[in-house]
Scaffold this motif. Structure first.
Motif, PDB file in Angstrom:
ATOM      1  N   LYS A 180       0.346  -2.065   4.547  1.00  0.00           N
ATOM      2  CA  LYS A 180       1.008  -2.716   3.544  1.00  0.00           C
ATOM      3  C   LYS A 180       1.364  -1.632   2.467  1.00  0.00           C
ATOM      4  CE  LYS A 180      -1.859  -6.731   4.400  1.00  0.00           C
ATOM      5  NZ  LYS A 180      -2.792  -7.738   3.731  1.00  0.00           N
ATOM      6  N   LEU A 181       0.918  -0.486   2.862  1.00  0.00           N
ATOM      7  CA  LEU A 181       0.969   0.691   1.664  1.00  0.00           C
ATOM      8  C   LEU A 181       1.625   1.851   2.399  1.00  0.00           C
ATOM      9  CD1 LEU A 181      -1.956   0.092  -0.541  1.00  0.00           C
ATOM     10  CD2 LEU A 181       0.198  -0.189  -1.327  1.00  0.00           C
ATOM     11  N   LEU A 182       2.807   1.872   3.092  1.00  0.00           N
ATOM     12  CA  LEU A 182       3.094   2.971   4.021  1.00  0.00           C
ATOM     13  C   LEU A 182       3.613   4.263   3.048  1.00  0.00           C
ATOM     14  CD1 LEU A 182       4.564   4.508   6.287  1.00  0.00           C
ATOM     15  CD2 LEU A 182       6.609   3.315   5.836  1.00  0.00           C
ATOM     16  N   THR A 183       3.978   3.987   1.617  1.00  0.00           N
ATOM     17  CA  THR A 183       4.593   4.872   0.727  1.00  0.00           C
ATOM     18  C   THR A 183       3.675   5.602  -0.210  1.00  0.00           C
ATOM     19  OG1 THR A 183       5.321   3.176  -0.849  1.00  0.00           O
ATOM     20  CG2 THR A 183       6.919   4.207   0.340  1.00  0.00           C
ATOM     21  N   ALA A 184       1.997   5.073   0.043  1.00  0.00           N
ATOM     22  CA  ALA A 184       0.997   5.685  -0.622  1.00  0.00           C
ATOM     23  C   ALA A 184       0.812   7.003  -0.022  1.00  0.00           C
ATOM     24  CB  ALA A 184      -0.177   4.914  -0.425  1.00  0.00           C
ATOM     25  N   ILE A 185       1.573   7.470   1.134  1.00  0.00           N
ATOM     26  CA  ILE A 185       1.257   8.689   1.753  1.00  0.00           C
ATOM     27  C   ILE A 185       2.119   9.817   1.081  1.00  0.00           C
ATOM     28  CG2 ILE A 185       0.610   7.598   3.893  1.00  0.00           C
ATOM     29  CD1 ILE A 185       3.422   8.751   5.001  1.00  0.00           C
ATOM     30  N   SER A 186       2.614   9.878  -0.177  1.00  0.00           N
ATOM     31  CA  SER A 186       3.445  10.416  -0.794  1.00  0.00           C
ATOM     32  C   SER A 186       2.468  11.820  -1.097  1.00  0.00           C
ATOM     33  CB  SER A 186       3.887  10.203  -2.247  1.00  0.00           C
ATOM     34  OG  SER A 186       2.505   9.822  -2.932  1.00  0.00           O
ATOM     35  N   SER A 187       1.175  11.821  -1.143  1.00  0.00           N
ATOM     36  CA  SER A 187       0.475  13.118  -1.339  1.00  0.00           C
ATOM     37  C   SER A 187       0.497  13.896  -0.140  1.00  0.00           C
ATOM     38  CB  SER A 187      -1.072  12.629  -1.756  1.00  0.00           C
ATOM     39  OG  SER A 187      -1.626  11.721  -0.642  1.00  0.00           O
ATOM     40  N   ASP A 227       3.120  -0.894 -11.983  1.00  0.00           N
ATOM     41  CA  ASP A 227       2.425  -2.167 -12.205  1.00  0.00           C
ATOM     42  C   ASP A 227       3.225  -3.092 -11.290  1.00  0.00           C
ATOM     43  OD1 ASP A 227       0.488  -3.765 -12.902  1.00  0.00           O
ATOM     44  OD2 ASP A 227       1.925  -4.707 -14.638  1.00  0.00           O
ATOM     45  N   ASP A 228       3.695  -2.559 -10.088  1.00  0.00           N
ATOM     46  CA  ASP A 228       4.621  -3.438  -8.920  1.00  0.00           C
ATOM     47  C   ASP A 228       3.392  -3.712  -7.856  1.00  0.00           C
ATOM     48  OD1 ASP A 228       3.932  -1.072  -7.534  1.00  0.00           O
ATOM     49  OD2 ASP A 228       6.005  -0.546  -7.545  1.00  0.00           O
ATOM     50  N   PRO A 229       3.810  -4.697  -6.987  1.00  0.00           N
ATOM     51  CA  PRO A 229       3.082  -5.213  -5.890  1.00  0.00           C
ATOM     52  C   PRO A 229       2.090  -3.764  -5.200  1.00  0.00           C
ATOM     53  CG  PRO A 229       5.065  -6.199  -5.872  1.00  0.00           C
ATOM     54  CD  PRO A 229       5.121  -5.265  -6.782  1.00  0.00           C
ATOM     55  N   TRP A 230       2.756  -2.748  -5.068  1.00  0.00           N
ATOM     56  CA  TRP A 230       1.936  -1.780  -4.410  1.00  0.00           C
ATOM     57  C   TRP A 230       0.971  -1.270  -5.323  1.00  0.00           C
ATOM     58  CZ3 TRP A 230       6.788   1.707  -2.883  1.00  0.00           C
ATOM     59  CH2 TRP A 230       7.409   0.974  -1.628  1.00  0.00           C
ATOM     60  N   ASP A 231       1.019  -1.015  -6.422  1.00  0.00           N
ATOM     61  CA  ASP A 231       0.046  -0.587  -7.417  1.00  0.00           C
ATOM     62  C   ASP A 231      -1.200  -1.535  -7.519  1.00  0.00           C
ATOM     63  OD1 ASP A 231       0.972   1.692  -8.317  1.00  0.00           O
ATOM     64  OD2 ASP A 231       2.093   0.938 -10.089  1.00  0.00           O
ATOM     65  N   GLN A 232      -0.634  -3.122  -7.360  1.00  0.00           N
ATOM     66  CA  GLN A 232      -1.867  -3.858  -7.273  1.00  0.00           C
ATOM     67  C   GLN A 232      -2.229  -3.930  -5.991  1.00  0.00           C
ATOM     68  OE1 GLN A 232       0.675  -7.447  -8.313  1.00  0.00           O
ATOM     69  NE2 GLN A 232       1.323  -6.789 -10.103  1.00  0.00           N
ATOM     70  N   THR A 233      -1.723  -3.659  -5.020  1.00  0.00           N
ATOM     71  CA  THR A 233      -2.507  -3.782  -3.800  1.00  0.00           C
ATOM     72  C   THR A 233      -3.408  -2.420  -3.620  1.00  0.00           C
ATOM     73  OG1 THR A 233      -0.547  -4.847  -2.686  1.00  0.00           O
ATOM     74  CG2 THR A 233      -2.231  -3.626  -1.094  1.00  0.00           C
ATOM     75  N   LEU A 234      -2.921  -1.381  -4.202  1.00  0.00           N
ATOM     76  CA  LEU A 234      -3.990  -0.210  -4.014  1.00  0.00           C
ATOM     77  C   LEU A 234      -5.269  -0.500  -4.794  1.00  0.00           C
ATOM     78  CD1 LEU A 234      -4.295   2.733  -3.046  1.00  0.00           C
ATOM     79  CD2 LEU A 234      -3.191   3.508  -5.098  1.00  0.00           C
ATOM     80  N   LYS A 235      -5.037  -1.014  -5.942  1.00  0.00           N
ATOM     81  CA  LYS A 235      -6.053  -1.305  -6.927  1.00  0.00           C
ATOM     82  C   LYS A 235      -7.217  -2.434  -6.139  1.00  0.00           C
ATOM     83  CE  LYS A 235      -7.668  -2.705 -11.312  1.00  0.00           C
ATOM     84  NZ  LYS A 235      -7.332  -2.865 -12.887  1.00  0.00           N
ATOM     85  N   GLN A 236      -6.464  -3.317  -5.646  1.00  0.00           N
ATOM     86  CA  GLN A 236      -7.229  -4.272  -4.990  1.00  0.00           C
ATOM     87  C   GLN A 236      -8.036  -3.728  -3.650  1.00  0.00           C
ATOM     88  OE1 GLN A 236      -4.556  -7.104  -2.916  1.00  0.00           O
ATOM     89  NE2 GLN A 236      -6.414  -8.395  -2.049  1.00  0.00           N
ATOM     90  N   VAL A 237      -7.366  -2.822  -2.855  1.00  0.00           N
ATOM     91  CA  VAL A 237      -7.826  -2.380  -1.664  1.00  0.00           C
ATOM     92  C   VAL A 237      -9.128  -1.443  -2.224  1.00  0.00           C
ATOM     93  CG1 VAL A 237      -6.711  -0.276  -1.246  1.00  0.00           C
ATOM     94  CG2 VAL A 237      -7.567  -1.264   0.590  1.00  0.00           C
TER      95      VAL A 237
END
Length: 578
Positions: free
Chosen positions: A495-502, A537-547
């Motif tokens: 659900k967070l493919l683009t979290a791999i920017s790092s 503060d989009d769904p990706w930010d919310q999902t990362l905080k949730q996980v």
């Protein structure tokens, strides 16, 4: 004219409604049967693959039991606790036998895979390799070391599945170049480890062999796509493994499992015999590299692999041996650092680990210089994602033809299935509210012409030039940066493919990059996480905080580690322009 002639030739008949209905029902029934037969054929392939795996497990368990009966006094814990450098020394001097070490690790690997499902298949031929190394005149640098390899790195007589049903047919006809060199150096490949379906996910699950779990917390993912390697090594069932990395697939499992991992420059190690589902992607290349418990193990592995045997077997590999002088140098370094790339702000614990490491490096006499990687948003969407989805994702989607899509990949697959026009339209609608999501969908639309692809390749070259110019302007030796973590709950990486920017940045740049753990999550990190807002503060930010809030709730997380900095006071994720 033709219709009139046909009417003259064919007798007129009234259409019988019952006959038409019968024909329609028969066609529908035939389609259902055909579909059922196709699914049944797929199911048989999957069952056969699982049966072969289970037979391999039984064979290895029996071999271990026989060894135990012959040598009941083996001190298993003492052997498993030895660092790689000490273990190789003991093997070379003869105070430990390769047979004892092999069966000790086999026994532990059986235990770890029973708990985490990390081994896709054991390699029974490891017993033949054991006999072979004892006949060799010279003992290689990895003499007697049991080693695990990722699923898609070919070993003769075994499948390279990439987690896909369509790859369950033909076993490899010969070893990959990497496996040949490992064997020549005295290593004993004994296990092939599990991967996510199609390798394009940083979770580790596929419909045939199932979900691999994090050995420190079974609710968590071990990362991917080298997730089986991460789980096996972190669980103690392997001392050294080989993974691959095209966007973070060595570094993310190292982060999630608290290990050391190195992604070399692409083609620093031979890729011959290491298959990928979608071939021909050259703008951003895959790299093979080692995973282990400490940095010295990575270095020893690279020394062993960067040898004349590698250069002869694959003349495309630059014949440059390991530089011991650079590795052993204690000269002060000028180190650039950053704790966020501005595109996907990481949890507070990850950023703190970079700052802690920065302080430790300064105390050790190194000079730390603030560094900001340019235009990460552009790199993620326009350079990285468009490389893999240049055709709109069609080649990737073809990998699932006749296969069951793993639940952890469904969100990515469903996005790719949206028609190009639909992606562009959705991107326009979402742009004012959620710009990152809009750009992501737009990138998945791919390219429309060869000219556009050529321009894309030029943009990657231009970005590399820009990045190196900034690096040189600051006179940097190395860069210290964060990596994604701590370990996500299973299912969330998809659900967070683009979290791999790092991590993906250093694949686009084709720089070597390494990851090593330095810290654990604290209660202060947990409190600070409550204030996490991300950047959009989009769904990706919310999902990362949730996980991240789904971590254990105490001071430690899935793997007991907050981030991947560099052990022995090196840094969280390091990159060199080599």
């Amino acid at each position: 004219m033709i219709q009139q002639q046909l009417r003259q030739l064919l007798p007129e008949r009234e259409v019988d409604p019952s006959a038409a209905l019968t024909l329609l029902c028969g066609s529908a029934a035939a389609a259902v049967v055909w579909k059922w037969l196709g699914k049944r054929q797929i199911q048989k392939k999957m069952e056969e693959a699982r049966r072969t795996r289970d037979e391999g497990v039984k064979k290895m368990a029996k071999a271990v039991q026989q060894f135990r009966e012959q040598v009941p006094s083996v001190q298993t814990d003492a052997i498993l606790s030895l660092p790689l450098l000490e273990l190789t020394g003991r093997l070379r001097e003869g105070s430990l036998s390769p047979k004892t070490v092999l069966y000790t690790y086999l026994e532990k690997a059986l235990e770890v895979t029973q708990q985490t499902n990390c081994v896709r298949h054991f390699i029974p031929e490891c017993e033949e390799q054991l006999q072979e190394i004892q006949r060799q005149r010279e003992k290689g640098l990895l003499y007697g070391i049991p080693i695990s390899i990722k699923d898609h790195i070919s070993h003769k007589g075994h499948l390279s599945t990439c987690g896909l049903v369509q790859c369950l047919g033909t076993p490899a006809q010969e070893d990959s170049v990497l496996v040949k060199v490992l064997k020549r150096q005295g290593a004993i490949p004994f296990a092939m480890t599990n991967v996510p379906q199609s390798l394009f996910n940083y979770d580790c699950s596929n419909p045939t062999f199932g979900q691999t779990l994090n050995p420190f917390n079974h609710q968590k993912s071990p990362g991917g796509s080298s997730g089986g390697e991460g789980a096996l090594i972190a669980g103690g069932g392997s001392i050294l493994g080989i993974g691959s990395d095209m966007g973070g697939s060595i570094r993310l499992p190292s982060s999630f499992c608290g290990l050391c991992g190195l992604k070399p420059t692409a083609e620093r190690l031979s890729l011959s015999g290491a298959g990928v589902p979608v071939g021909g992607i050259v703008a951003v290349r895959c790299a093979l590299g080692p995973m282990a418990r400490d940095v010295d193990s990575l270095a020893l592995c690279m020394k062993a692999l960067l040898c004349e045997e590698m250069f002869q077997l694959d003349p495309t590999v630059p014949p440059i041996p390991f530089n011991e002088e650079v590795y052993s140098s204690c000269a002060p370094l000028r180190i650039g650092y950053y704790d966020t790339d501005g595109y996907f702000p990481l949890p507070p614990c990850m950023r703190r680990a970079v700052q802690d490491t920065r302080g430790a490096l300064q105390a050790a006499g190194h000079q730390l210089v603030p560094f900001s990687p340019p235009r990460i948003h552009h790199v993620m969407t326009e350079l990285f994602l468009k490389t893999f989805f240049a055709d709109g994702g069609r080649a990737w989607l073809d990998m699932f033809t006749g296969d069951t899509v793993d639940p952890n990949l469904k969100s990515q697959v469903n996005c790719c299935k949206i028609p190009r026009v639909g992606k562009k339209l959705l991107a326009l609608i979402l742009k004012p509210l959620f710009p990152r999501l809009a750009d992501y969908l737009s990138a998945l639309g791919g390219m429309r012409s060869v000219k556009e692809m050529w321009n894309h390749h030029h943009q990657i070259e231009a970005y590399r030039t820009e990045f190196i110019a900034r690096w040189r302007e600051l006179r940097l030796d190395v860069v210290l940066c964060p990596v994604l973590g701590p370990a996500f709950t299973t299912g969330y990486p998809g659900k967070l493919l683009t979290a791999i920017s790092s991590t993906m940045l250093y694949n686009v740049l084709n720089f070597p990059a390494g990851v090593v753990p330095v810290s654990t999550v604290t209660e202060a990190d947990e409190e600070e996480l409550k204030l996490y807002q991300g950047c959009c503060d989009d769904p990706w930010d919310q999902t990362l905080k949730q996980v991240c809030n789904m971590e254990s709730g105490g001071a430690e997380t899935a793997d007991g580690r907050s981030s991947n900095s560099v052990t022995e006071i090196r840094g969280s994720s390091m990159s060199l322009p080599v």
